[in-house]
Write a protein that holds these residues in place. Structure first.
Motif, PDB file in Angstrom:
ATOM      1  N   ALA A   1       1.346  -1.346   0.010  1.00 28.63           N
ATOM      2  CA  ALA A   1      -0.198   0.024   0.206  1.00 28.63           C
ATOM      3  C   ALA A   1       1.048   1.337  -0.259  1.00 28.63           C
ATOM      4  CB  ALA A   1      -1.257   0.051   1.263  1.00 28.63           C
ATOM      5  N   LYS A   2       2.545   1.179   0.226  1.00 30.48           N
ATOM      6  CA  LYS A   2       3.156   2.033   0.245  1.00 30.48           C
ATOM      7  C   LYS A   2       2.831   2.739  -1.502  1.00 30.48           C
ATOM      8  CE  LYS A   2       6.061  -0.209   3.705  1.00 30.48           C
ATOM      9  NZ  LYS A   2       6.910  -0.291   3.844  1.00 30.48           N
ATOM     10  N   ASP A   3       3.109   4.357  -1.569  1.00 32.37           N
ATOM     11  CA  ASP A   3       3.684   5.145  -2.811  1.00 32.37           C
ATOM     12  C   ASP A   3       5.132   4.530  -2.963  1.00 32.37           C
ATOM     13  OD1 ASP A   3       1.011   5.464  -2.984  1.00 32.37           O
ATOM     14  OD2 ASP A   3       0.742   7.530  -2.295  1.00 32.37           O
ATOM     15  N   THR A   4       5.682   4.749  -2.246  1.00 29.92           N
ATOM     16  CA  THR A   4       7.313   4.459  -1.900  1.00 29.92           C
ATOM     17  C   THR A   4       7.670   3.226  -1.823  1.00 29.92           C
ATOM     18  OG1 THR A   4       7.660   7.074  -2.009  1.00 29.92           O
ATOM     19  CG2 THR A   4       9.559   5.572  -2.065  1.00 29.92           C
ATOM     20  N   ILE A   5       8.489   2.612  -2.655  1.00 34.31           N
ATOM     21  CA  ILE A   5       8.772   1.224  -1.328  1.00 34.31           C
ATOM     22  C   ILE A   5      10.937   1.291  -2.235  1.00 34.31           C
ATOM     23  CG2 ILE A   5       7.172   0.165  -2.092  1.00 34.31           C
ATOM     24  CD1 ILE A   5       8.085  -0.810  -5.273  1.00 34.31           C
ATOM     25  N   ARG A   6      11.285   0.211  -1.431  1.00 39.93           N
ATOM     26  CA  ARG A   6      12.920   0.065  -1.458  1.00 39.93           C
ATOM     27  C   ARG A   6      12.644  -0.746  -1.906  1.00 39.93           C
ATOM     28  NH1 ARG A   6      15.849   0.331   3.451  1.00 39.93           N
ATOM     29  NH2 ARG A   6      17.862   1.231   2.037  1.00 39.93           N
ATOM     30  N   VAL A   7      13.331  -1.103  -3.306  1.00 43.01           N
ATOM     31  CA  VAL A   7      13.627  -2.064  -3.774  1.00 43.01           C
ATOM     32  C   VAL A   7      14.877  -3.009  -4.493  1.00 43.01           C
ATOM     33  CG1 VAL A   7      12.879  -3.694  -6.041  1.00 43.01           C
ATOM     34  CG2 VAL A   7      11.519  -1.802  -5.433  1.00 43.01           C
ATOM     35  N   GLN A   8      15.221  -3.870  -3.921  1.00 41.61           N
ATOM     36  CA  GLN A   8      16.446  -4.884  -4.131  1.00 41.61           C
ATOM     37  C   GLN A   8      17.289  -4.724  -5.075  1.00 41.61           C
ATOM     38  OE1 GLN A   8      19.411  -5.012  -1.728  1.00 41.61           O
ATOM     39  NE2 GLN A   8      20.611  -5.179  -3.832  1.00 41.61           N
TER      40      GLN A   8
END
Length: 297
Positions: free
Chosen positions: A97-104
Motif C-alpha cells: 500500500a506504500k506509494d514509495t517502496i525500497r527495492v533490491q
C-alpha cells in the motif's frame, strides 16, 4: 508449465512481469527467451520478476527484490523503465500500500515513488563515470576533456572500414556509451549499435546511446540496448545520457528526454554524491497466462 503474467510498458519499453512473491517459478534462460519472443511467446524487451526480500534485506526496510532478464535470457543489473512498471505492478496488485517502496536490484537499492499525476518517479542512484567502474577499458586512450567530463575515442570496424566515435561512458547500475549526434533520425543505430555493444573495451558489453541535444532542457535519444537491440525507450539510458550531457556542460539540471516511445523527465544536480531522478509513465497493457514448454534448452 502454465504461468500467469502481466504485460506492461513504460514509454514504449515493454515488459512481461512475473509475480514470484509466493514462490519461485524456476525459469531457465531459454524459457525467458521464449516469453520475450514476439512470435512464439508474449513479446517483451525485458522480463521483470517480483520477489520478496531476503530476511536480512527485509530487516533493513527493503520491500521487494527486483530481477531483470533481457530478451536474450541473460540477467542484467538494472532497468529504469522497468522500475517504474515494477512499482505500478506491486501497487496495483495489492502487494503493497506504500506509494514509495525500497527495492533490491543486482546493482543496489532503488526507491520508486508513485506521483499524484499517475507517473512514477525513481531514485536511480548515483551515476558512475570512472571508466574501470563502468566497466570500460580506457588503457592507451586519450580522452577529450569537456566541461568536467570526458569523451573517449572508440575505434569501430565497419565492413573493413575503420571509424572512430567519441563516447561518454557512464554506469547507472549498468554500462552505457553515449555519443552526441546531430539528428537521431539519421544516426546509424542499426549499423554501429551492435559494434559498440560488443566492443572488446566493454567486458560486460554496453548499451549504446545516441543523443541529440535540442536545447539545454530538451534532448532526443535512441538506445541500442545490450542483449535486446534498439528499444522504444531506455530509462537507464536516458539517465546516463542526461548525466553525461550535464558533465559535458551541455544540459541543465532537469531535462525532458524525447524517446520514440514517449517522454521522460531526468533530473540530476551534477554533484557526484547526488542521485539521478527519473519520472515517466508506467502502464498495464494486458494480463494473461501462457504455457511454457519445459523442454526448452
Amino acid at each position: 508449465m502454465q504461468i500467469r503474467f502481466t504485460k506492461m510498458q513504460g514509454a514504449g519499453n515493454d515488459f512481461v512481469v512475473l509475480d514470484e512473491t509466493s514462490g519461485p517459478l524456476g525459469l531457465t534462460a531459454a524459457q525467458y527467451r521464449f516469453l520475450a519472443d514476439r512470435h512464439f511467446g508474449v513479446g517483451a524487451d525485458q522480463i521483470l520478476t517480483v520477489r520478496p526480500p531476503t530476511p536480512n534485506a527485509a530487516a533493513e526496510g527493503i520491500d521487494f527484490e527486483y530481477v531483470i532478464h533481457n530478451a536474450d535470457g541473460g540477467e542484467v543489473e538494472q532497468c529504469g523503465n522497468g522500475a517504474r512498471c515494477f512499482a505500478r505492478f506491486v501497487h496495483d496488485k495489492g502487494l503493497t500500500a506504500k506509494d514509495t517502496i525500497r527495492v533490491q536490484t543486482r546493482s543496489g537499492i532503488i526507491a520508486p515513488r508513485l506521483t499524484g499525476d499517475g507517473r512514477v518517479t525513481v531514485d536511480m542512484g548515483r551515476p558512475e563515470f570512472e571508466p574501470a567502474k563502468v566497466p570500460f577499458d580506457a588503457v592507451g586512450l586519450a580522452p577529450v576533456e569537456q566541461g568536467f567530463g570526458q569523451k573517449w575515442p572508440l575505434a569501430l570496424d565497419t565492413q573493413a572500414q575503420s571509424a572512430t566515435v567519441l563516447i561518454a561512458v557512464a554506469s547507472m547500475g549498468n554500462p552505457h556509451a553515449v555519443q552526441l549526434v546531430d539528428n537521431v533520425d539519421t544516426a546509424p543505430v542499426a549499423q554501429t549499435g551492435p559494434l559498440i555493444e560488443n566492443h572488446p573495451r566493454f567486458p560486460q558489453r554496453v548499451n549504446a546511446g545516441y543523443l541529440q541535444i535540442v536545447d539545454r532542457a530538451h534532448v532526443r535519444l535512441r538506445v541500442f540496448e545490450r542483449g535486446v537491440g534498439e528499444t522504444l525507450a531506455c530509462g537507464t539510458g536516458a539517465c546516463a545520457a542526461v548525466a553525461s550531457g550535464i558533465r559535458l556542460g551541455l544540459l541543465d539540471p532537469s531535462v525532458e528526454v524525447e524517446t520514440r516511445g514517449g517522454r521522460l523527465t531526468i533530473a540530476w544536480s551534477g554533484q557526484a554524491a547526488d542521485s539521478v531522478f527519473m519520472t515517466g509513465p508506467a502502464t498495464t497493457v494486458f494480463e494473461g497466462q501462457i504455457d511454457i514448454p519445459d523442454t526448452l534448452l
